[in-house]
Design an enzyme around this catalytic site. Structure first.
Site, short mmCIF file in Angstrom:
data_model
loop_
_atom_site.label_atom_id
_atom_site.label_comp_id
_atom_site.label_asym_id
_atom_site.label_seq_id
_atom_site.Cartn_x
_atom_site.Cartn_y
_atom_site.Cartn_z
N GLN A 227 -14.73 10.20 12.07
CA GLN A 227 -15.52 9.47 11.09
C GLN A 227 -16.43 8.47 11.81
O GLN A 227 -15.94 7.66 12.62
CB GLN A 227 -14.59 8.73 10.12
CG GLN A 227 -15.29 7.84 9.10
CD GLN A 227 -16.28 8.63 8.23
OE1 GLN A 227 -15.96 9.71 7.71
NE2 GLN A 227 -17.50 8.12 8.09
N ALA A 228 -17.72 8.53 11.51
CA ALA A 228 -18.65 7.54 12.08
C ALA A 228 -18.17 6.14 11.71
O ALA A 228 -17.72 5.90 10.58
CB ALA A 228 -20.05 7.77 11.52
N GLY A 229 -18.27 5.23 12.66
CA GLY A 229 -17.84 3.85 12.42
C GLY A 229 -16.35 3.64 12.66
O GLY A 229 -15.84 2.54 12.53
N GLY B 22 -6.12 11.55 2.53
CA GLY B 22 -7.55 11.29 2.37
C GLY B 22 -7.69 9.85 1.88
O GLY B 22 -6.87 9.00 2.20
N TYR B 23 -8.70 9.61 1.07
CA TYR B 23 -8.93 8.24 0.61
C TYR B 23 -7.97 7.89 -0.53
O TYR B 23 -7.99 8.53 -1.59
CB TYR B 23 -10.38 8.06 0.19
CG TYR B 23 -11.29 7.99 1.39
CD1 TYR B 23 -11.62 6.76 1.96
CD2 TYR B 23 -11.77 9.14 2.00
CE1 TYR B 23 -12.43 6.69 3.09
CE2 TYR B 23 -12.57 9.09 3.13
CZ TYR B 23 -12.90 7.86 3.66
OH TYR B 23 -13.68 7.79 4.79
N TYR C 176 -10.22 4.30 15.26
CA TYR C 176 -9.25 4.78 14.26
C TYR C 176 -9.10 6.30 14.35
O TYR C 176 -7.97 6.83 14.34
CB TYR C 176 -9.75 4.36 12.88
CG TYR C 176 -8.82 4.64 11.72
CD1 TYR C 176 -7.83 3.72 11.35
CD2 TYR C 176 -8.97 5.79 10.95
CE1 TYR C 176 -7.00 3.97 10.27
CE2 TYR C 176 -8.15 6.04 9.86
CZ TYR C 176 -7.17 5.12 9.52
OH TYR C 176 -6.35 5.36 8.45
N GLY D 223 0.80 -1.23 0.00
CA GLY D 223 0.00 0.00 0.00
C GLY D 223 0.83 1.28 0.00
O GLY D 223 1.85 1.39 -0.71
N ASN E 2 4.13 4.39 9.42
CA ASN E 2 3.03 4.25 8.45
C ASN E 2 2.10 3.09 8.78
O ASN E 2 0.94 3.11 8.37
CB ASN E 2 3.65 4.06 7.06
CG ASN E 2 2.66 3.52 6.06
OD1 ASN E 2 1.83 4.25 5.52
ND2 ASN E 2 2.70 2.20 5.82
#
Ligand code: NDP
Length: 241
Positions: free
Chosen positions: A141-143, A178-179, A147, A13, A82
């Site tokens: 972030q919800a969920g 970001g994503y 994290y 990644g 990371n």
């Protein structure tokens, strides 16, 4: 002799892109990973970058692993924290295990890795620590209560250590992606990605791991010596902090 850079979670990644970019920039790179031997072996074969297996969640394993890297390659002058995991669940369903695993890897991992290299960086009067946080540590972030907590904590550690390291020539910075289109994000349901996540990104696409790697190479450089305690947001315009 080229400087030694150690990248946690450096075999897949975003970490793999960081390891490769640092190698291309002239560093001697060590890539740590947790358990995916197959991916690590493939990465080593393709890049020639040395790989080392231990969990950043285990302080003693980090100390021993870093000692091995330093015996093999020389003192670690650049550390990129990371390695990270997700164990997503809405809070009312989140288990203590899900909470603790994410805190242990994503937040304690930064302590466990940075603490053993810090005295050497202080003695040599040079060091670069780059912590990979997240947009979701900045905005929540919800969920992802676990994290978001860990990644916000990474920004706090960055700012505290930047103040402690400044006089010793050590800079400590964070990058908040970001994503980014890695396995972690591709694991999200395709429909959710296409209908709910990508429409929230003004540039209209996921980021590339190499776009994060370029931020890290910059922060690792001698020329970035005046930049410490900062956070680079690389999120396609999704969130400004
Ligand atoms: P991947 O899941 O693709 O890769 C994670 C890497 O971390 C792997 O090399 C894995 O090793 C390693 N790792 C996981 N747990 C440990 C551990 N306990 N000890 C050592 N290594 C470990 O993740 P990404 O590349 O997507 O994410 C990299 C970082 O970027 C993470 O910190 C993540 O939170 C952050 N981030 C990612 C975003 C994204 O969109 N992808 C967005 C914002 C932040 P192994 O191969 O052995 O499993």
């Amino acid at each position: 002799m080229s400087k030694v850079a150690l990248v946690t979670g450096g075999s897949r990644g975003i970490g793999a892109a960081i390891s490769k970019a640092l190698k291309d920039a002239g560093y001697t790179v060590a890539a740590n990973y947790a358990g995916n031997d197959e991916a690590a072996a493939k990465f080593k074969e393709e890049t020639g970058i040395a790989v080392y297996k231990w969990s950043v969640a285990d302080y003693d394993a980090c100390k021993a692993g870093i000692a091995q890297v330093e015996a093999d390659l020389g003192p670690v002058e650049i550390l990129v924290n990371n390695a990270g995991i997700t164990r997503d669940a809405m809070f009312h369903r989140m288990t203590p295990e899900q909470w603790n695993e994410v805190i242990s890897t994503n937040l304690n991992g930064v302590f466990n890795m940075t603490h053993p290299v810090w005295p050497g960086m202080r003695d040599r009067k040079f060091g670069r620590v780059v912590n990979i946080s997240s947009i979701n540590g900045q905005k929540g972030q919800a969920g992802q209560a676990n994290y978001s907590a860990a990644k916000a904590g990474d920004i706090g550690v960055t700012r505290a250590l930047a103040q402690e390291g400044a006089r010793a020539g050590i800079t400590v910075n964070a990058v908040c992606p970001g994503y980014i289109g890695t396995e972690m994000v591709r694991a999200i349901d395709e429909k959710v990605l296409a209908e709910r996540i990508i429409p929230q990104i003004p540039v209209g696409r996921l980021g590339e791991p190499e776009e994060i790697a370029r931020c890290v190479v910059f922060l690792a450089s001698e020329e970035a010596g005046f930049i410490t305690g900062s956070t680079i947001s690389a999120n396609g315009g999704q969130y400004f902090s």
